[in-house]
Design a protein around this motif. Sequence first.
Motif, short mmCIF file in Angstrom:
data_model
loop_
_atom_site.label_atom_id
_atom_site.label_comp_id
_atom_site.label_asym_id
_atom_site.label_seq_id
_atom_site.Cartn_x
_atom_site.Cartn_y
_atom_site.Cartn_z
N GLU A 212 4.71 -2.90 -8.58
CA GLU A 212 3.39 -3.42 -8.96
C GLU A 212 2.43 -3.17 -7.81
O GLU A 212 2.08 -4.06 -7.04
CB GLU A 212 3.48 -4.92 -9.28
CG GLU A 212 4.37 -5.27 -10.45
CD GLU A 212 3.75 -4.84 -11.78
OE1 GLU A 212 2.53 -4.57 -11.81
OE2 GLU A 212 4.50 -4.77 -12.76
N SER A 213 1.98 -1.92 -7.69
CA SER A 213 1.13 -1.57 -6.55
C SER A 213 -0.24 -2.20 -6.62
O SER A 213 -0.90 -2.39 -5.59
CB SER A 213 0.99 -0.04 -6.47
OG SER A 213 0.43 0.46 -7.68
N GLN A 214 -0.71 -2.54 -7.81
CA GLN A 214 -2.01 -3.22 -7.90
C GLN A 214 -1.90 -4.65 -7.39
O GLN A 214 -2.79 -5.16 -6.72
CB GLN A 214 -2.52 -3.21 -9.33
CG GLN A 214 -3.90 -3.85 -9.49
CD GLN A 214 -4.44 -3.72 -10.90
OE1 GLN A 214 -3.84 -3.07 -11.75
NE2 GLN A 214 -5.59 -4.33 -11.15
N ALA A 215 -0.80 -5.31 -7.72
CA ALA A 215 -0.60 -6.68 -7.24
C ALA A 215 -0.19 -6.72 -5.78
O ALA A 215 -0.45 -7.71 -5.09
CB ALA A 215 0.46 -7.38 -8.10
N CYS A 216 0.44 -5.65 -5.30
CA CYS A 216 0.86 -5.57 -3.90
C CYS A 216 0.50 -4.20 -3.35
O CYS A 216 1.31 -3.27 -3.39
CB CYS A 216 2.37 -5.82 -3.78
SG CYS A 216 3.00 -5.71 -2.08
N PRO A 217 -0.71 -4.03 -2.82
CA PRO A 217 -1.14 -2.71 -2.33
C PRO A 217 -0.35 -2.22 -1.12
O PRO A 217 -0.27 -1.01 -0.91
CB PRO A 217 -2.62 -2.93 -1.98
CG PRO A 217 -3.02 -4.17 -2.71
CD PRO A 217 -1.79 -5.01 -2.76
N ASP A 348 -2.71 -9.00 -4.15
CA ASP A 348 -3.98 -9.14 -4.87
C ASP A 348 -4.33 -10.61 -5.06
O ASP A 348 -3.47 -11.42 -5.42
CB ASP A 348 -3.88 -8.43 -6.23
CG ASP A 348 -5.14 -8.59 -7.05
OD1 ASP A 348 -6.20 -8.08 -6.64
OD2 ASP A 348 -5.05 -9.24 -8.11
N ALA A 405 -0.31 1.59 -0.79
CA ALA A 405 -1.16 2.18 -1.83
C ALA A 405 -2.62 1.81 -1.60
O ALA A 405 -3.41 1.73 -2.53
CB ALA A 405 -0.70 1.68 -3.21
N ARG A 406 -2.98 1.58 -0.33
CA ARG A 406 -4.34 1.14 -0.03
C ARG A 406 -5.37 2.27 -0.10
O ARG A 406 -6.56 2.00 -0.15
CB ARG A 406 -4.39 0.51 1.37
CG ARG A 406 -3.77 -0.86 1.45
CD ARG A 406 -3.71 -1.37 2.88
NE ARG A 406 -2.72 -0.66 3.68
CZ ARG A 406 -2.46 -0.92 4.95
NH1 ARG A 406 -3.15 -1.88 5.58
NH2 ARG A 406 -1.53 -0.25 5.61
#
Length: 824
Positions: A212-217, A348, A405-406
């Motif tokens: 979950e890269s959006q929830a954990c960049p 996030d 994933a920043r």
Amino acid sequence: MRISLNWLRELVDITMSPEELAHTLTMAGFEVEEIEDRRRWADGVVVGKVVTCDRHPDADKLSVCQVDVGAGDLLNIVCGAPNVKAGIYVPVATVGTYLPTIDLKIKKAKLRGVPSAGMICSLAEVGLAKESAGIHIFSGDPLEVGSDARPLLGLDDVILDLTSTANRADALSMVGVAREVVALTGAPLRLPAVDVRAFPTGDESLKVEVSESQACPAYIGTAIASVKIGPSPAWLQQRLEAAGVRPINNVVDVTNYVLLEWGQPLHAFDRAKLEQVAGGDALTIGVRFARADESLKTLDGQQRTLKPESLVITANDAAVALAGVMGGEETEVDENTENLVLEAALFDSAAIRRSARSQGLRSESSARYERGVNQAELEMACRRAIALIEELAGGEVLSQAQADARGDRTQWSRAIALRLDRVNHVLGPIRQGDGTGQLDGDTVERILTALGCTLEADGDSQTWTVTVPPYRARDLEREIDLIEEIARLYGYDNFCATLPNQSACGDLTVPQQVLRELRAALRAAGLTELMHYSLVKATDETQIALHNPLFVEYSALRTEMLSAMVDAFVYNLEQGNGPLNGFEIGRVFWKSEEGSHEKEAIAGMMGGDPSRGRWVRGGRERGMSWYEAKGMLESACDRLGLALDYRPFNQGDRGLHPLFAEYCQTHLHPGRTASIWLWGKAIGVFGQLHPQVRQDRDLPEEVYVFQMDLDPIVQALSKQIGGQKFVAFSPYPASGRDLAFFSPVELSVAQLAKVMQKAGGSLLESVDLFDEYRGQNVPEGQRSLAFRLIYRGGDRTLTDEEVEKTHQKVRDLLVKQFEVSLRS
């Protein structure tokens, strides 16, 4: 957040007093709620050495001590602590010392006949603990007796209890507050030293995979070996305690220390426990949302059932922590821990907020993630923690794994265009000596540069391109945000208080006047205005549901207002307050295939015995009749000059929303419900509650409700505002006639009255129904109606011939149009 001035002074030079600093921060938008001067807690307490310790001759639990406090002669002090002994260094309150925590002033005294000149103190007596089992014993090298004990106790400090606004996530850290003080005072900033060495990567025994890269960049996992768990040094424990954090052990204390220093939450896992949960030596740390059948026991000892919106940290896909909120008990660091996995991550804000709310749990970590953590300083905080763990726990970094994933680091900052004329237009003039002036470009550049921004002038120095530092990128997004910062740091009290050049008298709009008159008319009719929440429990798919409700009972928007009216009526009856006759003006909401909709409505409810509690009819109760209830609504409408029509209720009436019509069909009496019409369109319903509803809610038999769309009523009354004229009563006598006939049941009284009024013209003043009869001698499907017609002339006394002629027209038109059977 609790701010230690001693800690803050390590980051920035502060020359002002605590009170001055508190005032400066408060004026800049950081309210200081309390100044805790810990120096007063132990003023007069010195370091003493217990030279001898003998048992009291008359008390088994007391000891007589000879204590050296550097004053030449030894002090004779009677002590009741079980841990007192010779050769230890202790805090001693000498004679004349006042201890505010226990409200005690030290005096010479005798205890069981033995003189005592002072007191050996525990941590509770100097305000550092609620309870203490014995006196405090200083550890470390031999100390200087007679010296001030406050530095050793951490009581040479002042704590500011500072509250920041929700948009200032950076202020939840010592570094963030130090940057603010730098901007306010111009003093240089000294950030904590951070190790820049490279750590080994590529170790197959520790991997990081974030699904979950959006929830954990970003997620950094660091394997640290050979740590020795033990108590933290005194300086670290004192700083945590000053901030309101309980010390646990050196590793956990380091993560909490970095949290307070940088505002970056960290978490340490016991690697051996991780491997046991994961089922192998090779670890893959992951981040995902929980599955429906998962549970986790968190560090607070609670077994928590995870929900799909709960974000979790996993070890080989087994949940081991509630991400960004709290770690798991199975993998906590304890006195047996030897190897660690240190977590440093970005989560996030919305994901953590939903996750924490799903478990009803908030922590220091979640509070910071919910506001937003600075993504540019993640590595700095991680390195700072690693260096402290190596220093205090003797750990050795084996490897580091990372998922990032920043994106492009150049995009972490934000460029904003700023205009000087816009700044002065928004903020207005400033005070300059005895006159006024405007902010100049140099002042604007100085203020924004102090905030860490970089400015590039565009041509004439009247506009700039301002690059915001990453730690303020979540807060400073638009030009108006920069203008707010300029005003805040320049000082709100340095701007002139200005009023608009021209002022005008306030006035109510026509709809506002109409609503006031409508409320007044309903109150005059005997109804009390009520107000209910628009949020209700979700029971139907046609409701508009909230994505993040606080409670299940308030998870959707109401589609009608009558249910709340019934609840209020029942509650008042249960409390012994009698029937509640009331009305409410509010909004209703629903959704359909076309989307979501809302409109304003007015609803009311009345019933019960209006004369209850009075000596009427010998004390016997009598329910409210249909005509009395309808008359209350009509009296309010008559006062407003609003002419409403009442027709038999039909679920398909044009103008009624299908969802509301369906509600009325099931909740109102099938034979005692009428549609309310205005301008040829149904705008609402008036009726008696359904017998089943009445029985289920234990209500009186005669309870009536109404709900109408508000917009048509406001439009109708708006046309009358300012146009109503006073009409004097006629000085000429009236002439009355009765008219009785048989009429079909389906023919409404309103239709009959309208035809009579039309036929009677200007001479017919009023039409009132005074009798209705069904039964013996009345034809099947009909009813007997009797009306009272009043004729009156405005300029003369009517003759019998004029009245009879007009009355005959009324009779003839009724027969012609409705084929009624006249009886008189």
